[in-house]
Design an enzyme around this catalytic site. Structure first.
Site, PDB file in Angstrom:
ATOM      1  CB  CYS A   1      -0.903  -0.045   1.235  1.00  0.00           C
ATOM      2  SG  CYS A   1      -1.681   1.504   1.677  1.00  0.00           S
TER       3      CYS A   1
ATOM      4  CB  CYS B   1       0.458   1.585   4.079  1.00  0.00           C
ATOM      5  SG  CYS B   1      -1.257   1.032   4.072  1.00  0.00           S
TER       6      CYS B   1
END
Length: 106
Positions: free
Chosen positions: A26, A29
């Site tokens: 991600c 992230c």
């Protein structure tokens, strides 16, 4: 941030801690992780942990994690904040500082 496995998540003994939930591929992230690394240095009284939710489906379901990145802030064993928006370092710092010192709970 210390990486925790699913079986460790319910055994954190710190009074105030933030649990950062992510997945490794991600992109958002990765940015959120960098932001939290800065905030961690600014808030030494708050313990910071991280967990790859790909390996923690039971925990994610129990805490109704809708997406990543996500953080859960705990104080005195109770969750006091859940966040999905990582606006800026200053936003995170102020939010975590306020919630970790206030008496309010979800």
């Amino acid at each position: 941030m210390k990486e925790l496995q699913e079986h460790e998540l319910d055994h954190i003994e710190d009074d105030v801690y933030l649990l950062y939930l992510y997945t490794p591929f991600c992109g958002t992230c990765q940015l959120a992780s960098k932001m939290l690394t800065v905030v961690k240095e600014m808030l030494p009284d708050v313990a910071f942990y991280q967990n790859n939710v790909n390996y923690s489906p039971t925990f994610a379901k129990a805490y109704q994690i809708e997406s990543v990145p996500c953080f859960l802030l705990f104080k005195g064993g109770k969750m006091v904040e859940r966040g999905y928006a990582f606006h800026s370092v200053s936003y995170l710092y102020e939010l975590i500082k306020q919630k970790s010192s206030s008496a309010s709970h979800l």
